[in-house]
Scaffold this active site. Sequence first.
Site, short mmCIF file in Angstrom:
data_model
loop_
_atom_site.label_atom_id
_atom_site.label_comp_id
_atom_site.label_asym_id
_atom_site.label_seq_id
_atom_site.Cartn_x
_atom_site.Cartn_y
_atom_site.Cartn_z
N GLU A 463 0.78 -1.08 0.22
CA GLU A 463 0.09 -0.12 -0.03
C GLU A 463 0.76 1.30 0.20
OE1 GLU A 463 -3.43 -0.53 2.29
OE2 GLU A 463 -4.21 1.33 1.41
N GLU A 743 -2.44 0.72 13.43
CA GLU A 743 -3.68 1.00 12.60
C GLU A 743 -4.68 0.92 13.20
OE1 GLU A 743 -3.58 -1.24 9.09
OE2 GLU A 743 -5.03 0.45 8.30
C1 RAM Z 1 -6.58 2.38 4.18
C2 RAM Z 1 -5.30 2.85 4.66
C3 RAM Z 1 -5.54 4.55 5.14
C4 RAM Z 1 -6.74 4.76 5.19
C5 RAM Z 1 -7.58 4.09 4.14
C6 RAM Z 1 -9.02 4.63 3.90
O1 RAM Z 1 -6.27 1.30 3.18
O2 RAM Z 1 -4.36 2.19 5.16
O3 RAM Z 1 -5.23 4.45 6.49
O4 RAM Z 1 -6.94 6.07 4.87
O5 RAM Z 1 -7.63 2.74 4.17
#
Ligand code: RAM
Length: 880
Positions: A463, A743
């Site tokens: 990502e 996260e």
């Molecule tokens: C995930 C990302 C990010 C977020 C989006 C919507 O894939 O890691 O942190 O902003 O989603």
Amino acid sequence: MIRISELRLDYLKQPVGVTKLPQFGWMIDSDQRNIIQTAYQLQIADNPDFNNAIYDSGLVESEDSAHVIPDKPALKSASKYFVHVRIKSNTGEISKWSDSTYFVTALISNIEWRAAFISAETKEDASNSKGTYLRTEFTVKNKVKEAYAFTTALGLYKFYINGKKVGTDEMTPGWTSYNKRLLYQTYDITDLLNTGKNAAGALVGAGWYKGTMGFIGARNNYGDQTAFLSQIHIRYEDGTTDIIGSDETWKGSDSPVLFSEIYDGEIYDARLEQPGWNTPGFEDKDWKAVSIVDFNKEILTAQSGTRVKKVEEVSAKRIFTTPKGDTVIDFGQNMTGWIHFRVNGKAGDKVILNCFEVLDSEGNVYFDNLRKAKETLDFTCKGGEEEYEPNFTFQGFQFAKIAAYPGNTELSDFTAYAVHSDMEPTGTFDCSNQDINQLQHNILWGLKGNFLDIPTDCPQRNERLGWTGDAQIFCRTASYLMNTYTFFHKWLKDVAADQTPEGGVPHVVPDLLSGKEADDWLLSQGTHSAAAWADVAVINPWTLYLTFGDKEIIKEQYESMKAWINFMQTHSVDNIWNYKLQFGDWVALDAEEGSYFGATPNDLTCTAYYAYSTGLFARMANYIGNTKDYETYRALFEQIKKAFQEHFFDEDGNMTANTQTAHVVALYFNLVPEKYRQKTAEALVRLVEKENGHLVTGFVGTPYICHALSQNGHIKEAYDLLLKDDFPSWLYQVKKGATTVWEHWDGLKPDGTMWSPDMNSFNHYAYGAIGEWLYRVVAGIEIDETNPGYKHSIIHPRFGGGLSYVNAGYKSVYGNLSVHWEQKDDKCILEVTVPHNTSATILLDGAKDVLQADGLQFEKAQNDRKALTGSGTYHIEFVR
Ligand code: RAM
């Protein structure tokens, strides 16, 4: 005595690659208090002795010691300019000249580009991510006075002169929206050239340009073929000049880099090295002709700001065997960068390192959360003592599995480099609670791990994109920790460049998702304009304005901001805004089981942000003197606020959405009907109590929940929330041994299992946004919006949380501001340093009596005592 302690040009010590006169700023040092500058004098010269200065401002009566932009001289390309400054203060004293610094210009106009993009690849290499060599030789005819190289690539490059790598930058040219803006770097190569024969060479790789990027795994996002561009400008002592540009006479070859990509790592075969390939006299008759690649040179942009560097070295802490029998190196810190190793093997022996972030609950290697990213270094020895580090990739890791290594592994054979945009550290924070100190550490490493040329969501899985929401949420915190100005200044240009014609702002910048809607269910819902994400277009310039007091950023981003507000207006109905794919209160814990979308309705988060951004934009219009826009958007803000109140409050003043986040944004964005403010804050307190004192907020609510409480009479509840250390909370991660911010609140669950590997980063700075509350409220270092950049500060530390002391500092554009507070029984000590040429309002939290005022005049201000002060250090004691 007064002196200039530091001089900055466009916030940097020595910007290289400037195309217009930089902003000057300086810090004043004095042993006296209340120092105010009354005049300054600036000189610009083409020599360090300032003989025949080409610009002399004379003594200019002005208090400005930041954002000073001289109107002369007109700059020449490829030149070095020396500058210094002196000042006069309100004591009548004139300082000595500051130490001089310099800036170096790039090509002032793109018509000066004569060189061509050259490639050792063909179109057939589209699916290939190898590294290629390019080389030439050239003659330096005479003694060189100064020489500069301007270089960039379609892909990533390393540039060499006479066998030496030019500069210490990594991952150049960085990542921009390449087809709209491609940065080139400027290097002073005077000392690398020799009279007579010289060689220039480049190693070029796929990088963000050509490699596989994004969770959808699309490659060739900008082109099929790598290419390199270089133009060297030499000025001889005798006044003559030479220009050497990349062209069809260069030659190309494959290199030992067999494969290199951002996510997957690098495959390198040292047996394919060609010693001396970048030095003069190398036999290149077997090398092939290069091809010229057509690329629009009008979009080349000189990079003068922050570059990516190997900023820190981290030693390996231990090598151990996992229960499953793998040999693993542990660097003790989750980070972003790469491993450098030493090996002594036979030709053909292998070193294979698989990098990863965390061990699983049994202490085994855990790769699952990397998704498809391989994060592997695969090295083949040529034999004998060798050292290696990868060229065009980076890893998010704390650990590496040693899948192959000849002989015994020694700890000292492995070192890691933390690689990120090399910004100047500005913030320090430490207090009596070690868990909070660890949280600070984790927040800082979240920044180091995700400010690699662009602000990324995460550095490890497939990502690593410029998710706008994450960058919006974390901007204020980041801007306490480091000087983020040139970093965000650069990236905001891509935000503007990638906006849709209607003003919509992409979910990720650089935007490589638009156009791929058909490839992914999520993207099919929309690739731009989500509330809190797209608002980065307004909130980040606003934050830079506040932090640095810089109006240029407002002017430069003005049209981008306005276009975004207009986009929302166009798509709103009766001032309620919503649009296609929204992330809402992303990954909040009040989400339905298994869902990423929190319980707060999209209409509410969208409209709250619509109001907030519109209000900020109106204020910015006002600050740069655009009264018409100020009035128009101020009125729009009032309408949206009214609509928000009508829709999201019932007639008894209860919010229609019973979530923490709904209450947080309503309070923090000032959207609550005044008569219901207390009621709303109390409702938030109850919603926290309902969760046993925990937050359940996601990306939208988390950054502001403590502010929403502390600004509304609930400082104790805000501290309680901060200090929670069981799931879910900030300190829960700390207790689980985190060295960065996760996260998910439940990345690692209390029972040792993990959140789904589909999306479980352990280095995601978003929730680190609590950092700004620690600086703004716990340390009390706050900005005065009407006199920003800490020209006037508001020092209002809030005692509590059982803390016995706090030490915090912030290096503002005017100099160091610091706060130390201590609580002993009911006696409080506060020591404050206010930078020279600034002032501050000091508020003593809940003070009943001031025991020692150090010459300041405190007066009553509601529950506090308040004094206005000039520069200097003050030691205050009071009773609460
Ligand atoms: C995930 C990302 C990010 C977020 C989006 C919507 O894939 O890691 O942190 O902003 O989603």
